[in-house]
Design a protein around this motif. Structure first.
Motif: not given
Length: 261
Positions: A1-9, A131-141
């Protein structure tokens, strides 16, 4: 899921920045190979700090040569070239409508006195996207993990979302009460310099002026003095019951080091 969140962000932030994206969400691996390349770059930043010349090498070496010496950075370099090309496209074909919707159209069409060279703007693009993809994906995960670990809280969130009526293009007031997505502690550190000698409370140690110090949000966000004896428990209602807790939250730092995220 983390990679999916990263793809989305990643898709969201690049569209917001350039009105274009790599469409990672439509790829079979959700762009995993690129994100692996980005992780290698982050690991190498420690080496870059010790050998600054490597930064110039990575930035200025032709793509074909970089792929020979550091193949793991190949996809990241291709993406950096894509950022530069998007900046040049915006410069060549200014679009008044996109000024309202994209970061770099707004920057290039503004009267800001800062440098607007291609490489400078490409560097800003890299910073914005990372900044927009990594931290946001981590927070969502993190939020997803805690919700799955607390089925009762997950059910409450599902019920709120099901009852909400969303209108495309509008921010629904529900976001003000979705505290369950706020209460996962972040571990980013804030570095500052002491303006004068400080005496550490409880210990006889004096910190000289100019010493670089840091504090960990992971420690302060789990401190019982602020968040109670159940600070380690995932209980998002605490933010609704006591709005003053926001004063203790500094996951995005404070002052001049504050993050717009």
């Amino acid at each position: 899921m983390h990679h999916i969140f990263k793809a989305c962000t990643s898709d969201v932030i690049t569209v917001y920045a350039f009105d274009n994206s790599f469409e990672f969400m439509n790829k079979p691996d959700y762009g995993k190979s690129f994100f692996d390349s980005t992780d290698v770059f982050f690991y190498m930043t420690y080496l870059f700090a010790l050998v600054p010349a490597l930064v110039q090498f990575a930035q200025n070496t032709p793509s074909w040569l970089l792929k020979i010496f550091i193949p793991n950075l190949a996809q990241l370099r291709d993406r950096q070239d894509w950022w530069i090309n998007r900046v040049r496209d915006i410069k060549a074909l200014p679009n008044p409508e996109r000024v309202k919707n994209t970061i770099f159209e707004g920057i290039l069409s503004s009267s800001l006195p800062e440098e607007k060279a291609d490489l400078r703007l490409a560097s800003e693009a890299q910073l914005t996207v990372f900044a927009g993809e990594g931290t946001t994906a981590y927070s969502l995960t993190c939020a997803l993990y805690h919700l799955l670990a607390q089925p009762v809280e997950a059910k409450k969130l599902q019920d709120e979302l099901a009852a909400a009526c969303f209108v495309r293009g509008q921010i629904h007031p529900l976001h003000k009460s979705m505290s369950c997505l706020t209460s996962a502690p972040l571990s980013r550190r804030l570095f500052v310099c002491t303006p004068e000698s400080w005496l550490v409370r409880g210990k006889q140690h004096t910190i000289p002026p100019g010493t670089v110090i840091s504090m960990s949000p992971l420690d302060t966000h789990l401190h019982p003095d602020a968040f109670g004896d159940d600070a380690y428990e995932y209980r998002p209602q605490r933010w609704i019951a006591n709005p003053k807790l926001n004063r203790y939250f500094h996951g995005f730092a404070r002052g001049t080091r504050n993050c717009v995220g």
